[in-house]
Design a protein around this motif. Structure first.
Motif, PDB file in Angstrom:
ATOM      1  N   GLN A  86      30.576 -58.260  26.043  1.00 27.06           N
ATOM      2  CA  GLN A  86      31.076 -58.259  27.423  1.00 27.06           C
ATOM      3  C   GLN A  86      32.410 -57.519  27.430  1.00 27.06           C
ATOM      4  OE1 GLN A  86      31.821 -62.112  29.167  1.00 27.06           O
ATOM      5  NE2 GLN A  86      32.097 -61.276  31.223  1.00 27.06           N
ATOM      6  N   PHE A 118      27.442 -56.254  30.794  1.00 29.04           N
ATOM      7  CA  PHE A 118      27.236 -56.588  29.378  1.00 29.04           C
ATOM      8  C   PHE A 118      26.568 -55.416  28.681  1.00 29.04           C
ATOM      9  CE2 PHE A 118      27.778 -60.628  31.368  1.00 29.04           C
ATOM     10  CZ  PHE A 118      28.337 -61.459  30.401  1.00 29.04           C
ATOM     11  N   SER A 140      29.866 -59.648  35.653  1.00 30.24           N
ATOM     12  CA  SER A 140      30.368 -58.602  34.782  1.00 30.24           C
ATOM     13  C   SER A 140      29.240 -57.736  34.252  1.00 30.24           C
ATOM     14  CB  SER A 140      31.125 -59.254  33.619  1.00 30.24           C
ATOM     15  OG  SER A 140      31.717 -58.267  32.816  1.00 30.24           O
ATOM     16  N   SER A 155      36.540 -56.847  24.011  1.00 31.82           N
ATOM     17  CA  SER A 155      35.287 -57.445  24.487  1.00 31.82           C
ATOM     18  C   SER A 155      35.101 -58.838  23.902  1.00 31.82           C
ATOM     19  CB  SER A 155      34.089 -56.568  24.092  1.00 31.82           C
ATOM     20  OG  SER A 155      33.982 -56.484  22.676  1.00 31.82           O
ATOM     21  N   ILE A 213      25.888 -65.960  33.069  1.00 30.91           N
ATOM     22  CA  ILE A 213      26.639 -65.554  31.871  1.00 30.91           C
ATOM     23  C   ILE A 213      26.359 -66.520  30.717  1.00 30.91           C
ATOM     24  CG2 ILE A 213      28.967 -65.304  30.894  1.00 30.91           C
ATOM     25  CD1 ILE A 213      29.868 -64.112  33.541  1.00 30.91           C
TER      26      ILE A 213
END
Length: 384
Positions: free
Chosen positions: A321, A4, A2, A32, A98
């Motif tokens: 995120q 960030f 993803s 988020s 992550i």
């Protein structure tokens, strides 16, 4: 994987309340996932040095990201037979990327915070540059073996007109060491097998009767031997060509064929021996480079926060995120929550540019927001 957002806002009461508001709104609307991003108290130095360092860190950030991508891509190339397992090998300090990001802790042992910011930046640059240098030399050695092996292996595929015959022919298929006789190899199309059997003895004089034998076959045709006198070889080749029988330019050399087979086996063995140590090195140094990269990001947040919000150092960094399809809404929320910073931040940066006349500081290089903002794009490392 993803994207960030690493942001910061001043750490005074008003802005801490703004951060709380942001957390509440983004959580309720599922815009988020937010985590505090802890950056230790680093040595600030002079404003002049900070502005110069800001530019250097921007370049180091891009360089570190490029090295990480190279390592990840090469892990994918090395793990050619199990690409589905590449992602599980992309770890930072033994955990997935992550998890490392969301639980980031400054590595005090590697990057002592009592050192000046310039020293920390130079240590990170030196480490990442060394990793890139080692990567180039290690990949060059492995690519050389892999390329030579592929080149030899390519010769074993293709049709009987072009492929190597080292793994097909045997010594027994040939009349060897004869002053007068020679064995030729002829590629005959499948549709012409019967014609070959009927005519090969009469294509020229002095062909040994019943000397043909098919020793290999593919989808297009067969490879036949035929023995004849050396002095009629050129005449036989010409007549064979007229009848769509192609004579391969091949002469049996046992030593040469043995060397070719051994070379393939040696290269395959070398590649296998290098695979394990190379993959281990790539995994270790991907982790090292990734950890260094995130420390560069932390340094950038620290430097930009001091430049924007002033001294004494007092800011709170957050890692966001964004949820898929909520990027624009999240940006709108952040801009609304922190719009009160706009005038102060804009005036502060312009003051640095105008009054200090610092070369190399270009505001247009980075999107401008009222808060400090840097993107960490892990989708570039998505091999799942």
């Amino acid at each position: 994987m993803s994207e960030f957002w690493l942001i910061s806002a001043p750490g005074d009461k008003v802005n801490l309340q703004a951060l709380e508001r942001m957390n509440t709104v983004t959580s309720k609307a599922n815009l988020s996932s937010n985590n505090k991003f802890l950056i230790p108290d680093l040595k600030v130095g002079t404003l002049d040095a900070l502005v110069g360092l800001s530019d250097e860190l921007g370049k180091l950030d891009s360089f570190a990201e490029s090295v990480i991508k190279k390592i990840a891509q090469y892990i994918g190339e090395v793990m050619e037979d199990s690409k589905d397992k590449v992602q599980e090998n992309l770890l930072a300090n033994g955990v997935d990327l992550i998890s490392y990001l969301t639980r980031f802790e400054w590595d005090m042992a590697k990057y002592p915070i009592k050192q000046p910011l310039k020293n920390l930046s130079e240590a990170l640059a030196k480490q990442i540059t060394q990793i890139e240098t080692d990567l180039k030399s290690r990949t060059a050695a492995y690519n050389n073996i892999k390329g030579n092996l592929q080149s030899l292996e390519r010769k074993t595929v293709g049709n009987l007109l072009t492929r190597t015959l080292a793994d097909i022919v045997n010594k027994e298929d040939f009349v060897l060491n004869s002053e007068y006789l020679i064995t030729l190899l002829v590629v005959v199309p499948k549709s012409n097998y019967a014609q070959w059997q009927k005519t090969y003895e009469s294509l020229s004089d002095m062909v040994v009767p019943r000397s043909t034998k098919m020793i290999a076959e593919d989808t297009e045709g067969g490879l036949f031997t035929v023995t004849l006198f050396r002095k009629v070889m050129d005449d036989f080749k010409a007549k064979a060509r007229e009848n769509r029988f192609m004579v391969r330019e091949f002469y049996f050399d046992e030593k040469e064929l043995k060397c070719e087979k051994e070379e393939i086996m040696k290269l395959a063995s070398d590649k296998k021996q290098q695979y394990g140590p190379l993959l281990r090195w790539l995994k270790v140094n991907f982790s090292e480079a990734f950890v260094a990269w995130i420390h560069v990001k932390a340094l950038r947040v620290f430097v930009e926060s001091v430049l924007r919000y002033g001294l004494p150092v007092n800011f709170q960094a957050m890692l966001l995120q964004p949820s898929k399809k909520s990027v624009k809404r999240l940006r709108d929320v952040l801009n609304a929550v922190f719009k009160h910073l706009d005038e102060v931040a804009a005036a502060s940066i312009m003051d640095v540019c105008v009054h200090m006349d610092i070369p190399g500081l270009q505001l247009s290089n980075q999107e401008y927001y009222p808060y400090v903002y840097f993107k960490i794009d892990l989708s570039l490392l998505d091999y799942s």
